[in-house]
Design a protein around this motif. Structure first.
Motif, PDB file in Angstrom:
ATOM      1  N   CYS A 239       0.822  -1.215   0.000  1.00 40.34           N
ATOM      2  CA  CYS A 239       0.000   0.000   0.000  1.00 40.34           C
ATOM      3  C   CYS A 239       0.854   1.263   0.000  1.00 40.34           C
ATOM      4  CB  CYS A 239      -0.942   0.002   1.199  1.00 40.34           C
ATOM      5  SG  CYS A 239      -2.091  -1.390   1.201  1.00 40.34           S
ATOM      6  N   HIS A 240       2.154   1.099   0.053  1.00 36.87           N
ATOM      7  CA  HIS A 240       3.041   2.252  -0.095  1.00 36.87           C
ATOM      8  C   HIS A 240       3.258   2.435  -1.586  1.00 36.87           C
ATOM      9  CE1 HIS A 240       6.670   4.759   0.236  1.00 36.87           C
ATOM     10  NE2 HIS A 240       5.972   5.245   1.245  1.00 36.87           N
ATOM     11  N   LEU A 241       2.571   3.414  -2.160  1.00 33.97           N
ATOM     12  CA  LEU A 241       2.455   3.570  -3.608  1.00 33.97           C
ATOM     13  C   LEU A 241       3.350   4.655  -4.200  1.00 33.97           C
ATOM     14  CD1 LEU A 241      -1.453   3.488  -3.920  1.00 33.97           C
ATOM     15  CD2 LEU A 241       0.144   1.564  -4.070  1.00 33.97           C
ATOM     16  N   ASP A 242       4.276   5.176  -3.465  1.00 32.64           N
ATOM     17  CA  ASP A 242       5.072   6.306  -3.931  1.00 32.64           C
ATOM     18  C   ASP A 242       5.571   6.081  -5.363  1.00 32.64           C
ATOM     19  OD1 ASP A 242       6.865   8.393  -4.356  1.00 32.64           O
ATOM     20  OD2 ASP A 242       7.618   8.331  -2.308  1.00 32.64           O
TER      21      ASP A 242
ATOM     22  N   ILE B  84     -10.853  -0.665   1.015  1.00 26.76           N
ATOM     23  CA  ILE B  84     -11.618  -1.038  -0.192  1.00 26.76           C
ATOM     24  C   ILE B  84     -11.198  -2.416  -0.708  1.00 26.76           C
ATOM     25  CG2 ILE B  84     -12.016   1.368  -0.862  1.00 26.76           C
ATOM     26  CD1 ILE B  84      -9.816   0.846  -3.081  1.00 26.76           C
ATOM     27  N   TYR B  85     -10.724  -3.270   0.183  1.00 30.46           N
ATOM     28  CA  TYR B  85     -10.127  -4.536  -0.217  1.00 30.46           C
ATOM     29  C   TYR B  85     -10.999  -5.319  -1.208  1.00 30.46           C
ATOM     30  CZ  TYR B  85      -7.638  -8.935  -0.068  1.00 30.46           C
ATOM     31  OH  TYR B  85      -6.939 -10.045  -0.429  1.00 30.46           O
ATOM     32  N   GLU B  86     -12.264  -5.467  -0.926  1.00 30.07           N
ATOM     33  CA  GLU B  86     -13.142  -6.247  -1.812  1.00 30.07           C
ATOM     34  C   GLU B  86     -13.307  -5.596  -3.179  1.00 30.07           C
ATOM     35  OE1 GLU B  86     -14.217  -9.317  -1.279  1.00 30.07           O
ATOM     36  OE2 GLU B  86     -13.100  -9.232   0.603  1.00 30.07           O
TER      37      GLU B  86
ATOM     38  N   PHE C  92      -4.692  -3.619 -10.277  1.00 25.39           N
ATOM     39  CA  PHE C  92      -3.255  -3.567  -9.997  1.00 25.39           C
ATOM     40  C   PHE C  92      -2.920  -3.849  -8.536  1.00 25.39           C
ATOM     41  CE2 PHE C  92      -4.728   0.908 -10.304  1.00 25.39           C
ATOM     42  CZ  PHE C  92      -4.483   1.354  -9.004  1.00 25.39           C
ATOM     43  N   CYS C  93      -3.926  -3.974  -7.692  1.00 25.15           N
ATOM     44  CA  CYS C  93      -3.712  -4.328  -6.286  1.00 25.15           C
ATOM     45  C   CYS C  93      -3.941  -5.816  -6.026  1.00 25.15           C
ATOM     46  CB  CYS C  93      -4.657  -3.520  -5.389  1.00 25.15           C
ATOM     47  SG  CYS C  93      -4.331  -1.759  -5.365  1.00 25.15           S
TER      48      CYS C  93
ATOM     49  N   HIS D 251      -4.063 -14.127 -13.768  1.00 31.26           N
ATOM     50  CA  HIS D 251      -4.393 -13.410 -15.000  1.00 31.26           C
ATOM     51  C   HIS D 251      -3.955 -11.948 -14.958  1.00 31.26           C
ATOM     52  CE1 HIS D 251      -7.921 -12.418 -12.528  1.00 31.26           C
ATOM     53  NE2 HIS D 251      -8.071 -11.368 -13.307  1.00 31.26           N
ATOM     54  N   VAL D 252      -3.942 -11.341 -13.786  1.00 25.20           N
ATOM     55  CA  VAL D 252      -3.495  -9.951 -13.643  1.00 25.20           C
ATOM     56  C   VAL D 252      -1.991  -9.866 -13.894  1.00 25.20           C
ATOM     57  CG1 VAL D 252      -3.220  -8.031 -12.021  1.00 25.20           C
ATOM     58  CG2 VAL D 252      -5.365  -9.323 -12.076  1.00 25.20           C
TER      59      VAL D 252
END
Length: 116
Positions: free
Chosen positions: A14-17, A58-60, A65-66, A71-72
């Motif tokens: 979750c560190h998206l810098d 918002i996990y669900e 990209f999270c 397939h991702v």
């Protein structure tokens, strides 16, 4: 053999810098890139990451990209399903180390969880 698993109460992913990920345009669509950048909050952390609980709000409904799904990763990185486990372990390990340190509690818990 180590088997990838996500550990609870970590949040390193979750560190998206964007400065830490200069190749975002290589694997995100324009729409995804815009969404990604809109999610970057204070100190590079995702605005949906709850620091108190260390969980995603918002996990669900988190973006593609999270998600660590075959397939991702095939679509975004060209990783075949047979290679996903090792690739995910490497990605998580590198991200946890970058965010928390190589001998952090999170890194140790991750290594224990995957059977490393």
């Amino acid at each position: 053999m180590a088997t990838w698993t996500c550990i609870q109460n970590c949040g390193a992913c979750c560190h998206l810098d964007p400065q830490d990920r200069p190749d975002l345009e290589d694997y995100l669509t324009k729409t995804e890139l815009d969404l990604y950048l809109s999610m970057v909050g204070e100190n590079g952390w995702c605005i949906n990451f709850d620091h108190a609980t260390r969980q995603c709000r918002i996990y669900e409904n988190r973006p593609r990209f999270c998600r660590v799904e075959a397939h991702v990763f095939q679509d975004m990185f060209g990783i075949e399903e047979d290679d996903l486990n090792d690739f995910a372990i490497q990605c998580c390990s590198e991200q946890i180390e970058a965010v928390y340190g190589d001998r952090s509690f999170e890194q140790i818990r991750f290594e224990q969880a995957i059977g490393f």
